[in-house]
Design a protein around this motif. Structure first.
Motif, PDB file in Angstrom:
ATOM      1  N   GLN A 105       0.859  -1.193   0.000  1.00 33.89           N
ATOM      2  CA  GLN A 105       0.000   0.000   0.000  1.00 33.89           C
ATOM      3  C   GLN A 105       0.890   1.236   0.000  1.00 33.89           C
ATOM      4  N   LEU A 106       0.490   2.238  -0.788  1.00 33.60           N
ATOM      5  CA  LEU A 106       1.294   3.440  -0.938  1.00 33.60           C
ATOM      6  C   LEU A 106       0.484   4.663  -0.553  1.00 33.60           C
ATOM      7  N   GLN A 107       1.119   5.589   0.146  1.00 28.66           N
ATOM      8  CA  GLN A 107       0.470   6.819   0.589  1.00 28.66           C
ATOM      9  C   GLN A 107       1.384   7.987   0.253  1.00 28.66           C
ATOM     10  N   ALA A 108       0.972   8.793  -0.721  1.00 33.94           N
ATOM     11  CA  ALA A 108       1.756   9.956  -1.133  1.00 33.94           C
ATOM     12  C   ALA A 108       1.326  11.188  -0.354  1.00 33.94           C
ATOM     13  N   SER A 109       2.285  12.060  -0.094  1.00 39.47           N
ATOM     14  CA  SER A 109       2.004  13.297   0.617  1.00 39.47           C
ATOM     15  C   SER A 109       3.048  14.337   0.248  1.00 39.47           C
ATOM     16  N   GLY A 110       2.804  15.578   0.700  1.00 38.73           N
ATOM     17  CA  GLY A 110       3.791  16.633   0.511  1.00 38.73           C
ATOM     18  C   GLY A 110       3.468  17.642  -0.564  1.00 38.73           C
ATOM     19  N   GLY A 111       2.393  17.428  -1.290  1.00 39.74           N
ATOM     20  CA  GLY A 111       2.023  18.382  -2.328  1.00 39.74           C
ATOM     21  C   GLY A 111       1.544  19.691  -1.727  1.00 39.74           C
ATOM     22  N   GLY A 112       1.357  20.673  -2.601  1.00 45.16           N
ATOM     23  CA  GLY A 112       0.883  21.969  -2.135  1.00 45.16           C
ATOM     24  C   GLY A 112       1.017  23.020  -3.204  1.00 45.16           C
ATOM     25  N   LEU A 172       9.549  21.794  -3.287  1.00 43.14           N
ATOM     26  CA  LEU A 172       8.674  20.928  -2.504  1.00 43.14           C
ATOM     27  C   LEU A 172       9.334  19.566  -2.410  1.00 43.14           C
ATOM     28  N   ARG A 173       9.031  18.850  -1.342  1.00 47.20           N
ATOM     29  CA  ARG A 173       9.484  17.463  -1.246  1.00 47.20           C
ATOM     30  C   ARG A 173       8.274  16.574  -1.046  1.00 47.20           C
ATOM     31  N   LEU A 174       8.082  15.671  -1.993  1.00 48.28           N
ATOM     32  CA  LEU A 174       7.014  14.691  -1.891  1.00 48.28           C
ATOM     33  C   LEU A 174       7.541  13.441  -1.188  1.00 48.28           C
ATOM     34  N   SER A 175       6.650  12.806  -0.451  1.00 49.88           N
ATOM     35  CA  SER A 175       6.978  11.545   0.209  1.00 49.88           C
ATOM     36  C   SER A 175       5.953  10.490  -0.187  1.00 49.88           C
ATOM     37  N   CYS A 176       6.390   9.272  -0.206  1.00 47.31           N
ATOM     38  CA  CYS A 176       5.489   8.153  -0.468  1.00 47.31           C
ATOM     39  C   CYS A 176       5.849   7.049   0.515  1.00 47.31           C
ATOM     40  N   ALA A 177       4.961   6.804   1.447  1.00 47.42           N
ATOM     41  CA  ALA A 177       5.184   5.786   2.460  1.00 47.42           C
ATOM     42  C   ALA A 177       4.550   4.479   2.012  1.00 47.42           C
ATOM     43  N   ALA A 178       5.286   3.395   2.165  1.00 45.38           N
ATOM     44  CA  ALA A 178       4.818   2.080   1.749  1.00 45.38           C
ATOM     45  C   ALA A 178       4.633   1.179   2.949  1.00 45.38           C
ATOM     46  N   SER A 189      14.894   9.755  -4.161  1.00 45.06           N
ATOM     47  CA  SER A 189      15.701   9.027  -3.185  1.00 45.06           C
ATOM     48  C   SER A 189      14.789   8.116  -2.379  1.00 45.06           C
ATOM     49  N   ARG A 190      15.403   7.228  -1.629  1.00 43.83           N
ATOM     50  CA  ARG A 190      14.615   6.322  -0.799  1.00 43.83           C
ATOM     51  C   ARG A 190      15.305   6.091   0.526  1.00 43.83           C
ATOM     52  N   ASP A 191      14.486   5.808   1.523  1.00 47.49           N
ATOM     53  CA  ASP A 191      14.979   5.422   2.841  1.00 47.49           C
ATOM     54  C   ASP A 191      14.310   4.090   3.167  1.00 47.49           C
ATOM     55  N   ASN A 192      15.035   3.008   2.968  1.00 48.35           N
ATOM     56  CA  ASN A 192      14.439   1.686   3.166  1.00 48.35           C
ATOM     57  C   ASN A 192      14.099   1.430   4.631  1.00 48.35           C
ATOM     58  N   ALA A 193      14.809   2.062   5.536  1.00 49.98           N
ATOM     59  CA  ALA A 193      14.509   1.883   6.957  1.00 49.98           C
ATOM     60  C   ALA A 193      13.161   2.506   7.311  1.00 49.98           C
ATOM     61  N   LYS A 194      12.773   3.535   6.549  1.00 45.64           N
ATOM     62  CA  LYS A 194      11.494   4.210   6.795  1.00 45.64           C
ATOM     63  C   LYS A 194      10.413   3.807   5.794  1.00 45.64           C
ATOM     64  N   ASN A 195      10.748   2.890   4.891  1.00 42.72           N
ATOM     65  CA  ASN A 195       9.792   2.449   3.865  1.00 42.72           C
ATOM     66  C   ASN A 195       9.215   3.630   3.087  1.00 42.72           C
ATOM     67  N   THR A 196      10.074   4.544   2.734  1.00 40.35           N
ATOM     68  CA  THR A 196       9.619   5.784   2.115  1.00 40.35           C
ATOM     69  C   THR A 196      10.501   6.161   0.928  1.00 40.35           C
ATOM     70  N   VAL A 197       9.858   6.644  -0.116  1.00 40.39           N
ATOM     71  CA  VAL A 197      10.562   7.210  -1.257  1.00 40.39           C
ATOM     72  C   VAL A 197      10.216   8.695  -1.312  1.00 40.39           C
ATOM     73  N   TYR A 198      11.189   9.487  -1.755  1.00 38.87           N
ATOM     74  CA  TYR A 198      11.034  10.929  -1.787  1.00 38.87           C
ATOM     75  C   TYR A 198      11.240  11.461  -3.202  1.00 38.87           C
ATOM     76  N   LEU A 199      10.628  12.594  -3.464  1.00 43.36           N
ATOM     77  CA  LEU A 199      10.908  13.337  -4.686  1.00 43.36           C
ATOM     78  C   LEU A 199      11.146  14.785  -4.285  1.00 43.36           C
ATOM     79  N   GLN A 200      12.407  15.180  -4.283  1.00 42.64           N
ATOM     80  CA  GLN A 200      12.764  16.557  -3.999  1.00 42.64           C
ATOM     81  C   GLN A 200      12.651  17.349  -5.292  1.00 42.64           C
ATOM     82  N   MET A 201      11.798  18.344  -5.283  1.00 45.16           N
ATOM     83  CA  MET A 201      11.540  19.127  -6.491  1.00 45.16           C
ATOM     84  C   MET A 201      12.020  20.557  -6.268  1.00 45.16           C
ATOM     85  N   ASN A 202      13.001  20.958  -7.042  1.00 43.32           N
ATOM     86  CA  ASN A 202      13.585  22.291  -6.944  1.00 43.32           C
ATOM     87  C   ASN A 202      13.339  23.068  -8.235  1.00 43.32           C
ATOM     88  N   SER A 203      13.493  24.374  -8.141  1.00 43.34           N
ATOM     89  CA  SER A 203      13.319  25.241  -9.319  1.00 43.34           C
ATOM     90  C   SER A 203      12.020  24.916 -10.052  1.00 43.34           C
TER      91      SER A 203
END
Length: 123
Positions: A2-9, A17-23, A70-84
């Motif tokens: 199951q995936l839960q995306a967050s961080g939009g705005g 912005l940095r998006l996160s997706c927790a699995a 990027s991803r943090d396997n310890a946190k079961n999370t993938v990130y999307l850092q969006m700049n410019s």
């Protein structure tokens, strides 16, 4: 999985912005994770992916040098850092997962999807 995306705005052009997706539900480290986006009236498109091992990254040309996946396997999370950020980055962003995937840009190969998070970039 199951995936839960967050961080939009809402952000001004040039901002970040940095998006996160927790699995949850499976061994996260075995999944290639991807981000797609869909703007109004446009087909959903591939943005970026990070493989299950060794964490190889893939990007679509329009965001290279601005976005970082990027991803943090310890946190079961993938990130999307969006700049410019640019107004044309405005879309609903989705995360997706593919077991032992190869970072494919085709959405059809990803069986698992999050619900999407809205990113709006004002000019």
């Amino acid at each position: 999985v199951q995936l839960q995306a967050s961080g939009g705005g809402l952000v001004q052009a040039g901002g970040s912005l940095r998006l996160s997706c927790a699995a949850s539900g499976r061994v996260f480290s075995n999944y290639t994770m991807a981000w797609f986006r869909q703007a109004p009236g446009i087909e959903r498109e591939f943005v970026a992916a990070i493989s299950w091992s060794p964490g190889r990254t893939y990007y679509t040309n329009s965001i290279k040098g601005r976005f970082i996946v990027s991803r943090d396997n310890a946190k079961n999370t993938v990130y999307l850092q969006m700049n410019s950020l640019k107004p044309e980055d405005t879309a609903v962003y989705y995360c997706a997962a593919d077991l032992f995937g190869t970072g494919n840009y085709r959405e059809s190969v990803y069986p698992y999807w999050g619900q999407g998070t809205q990113v709006t970039v004002s000019s």
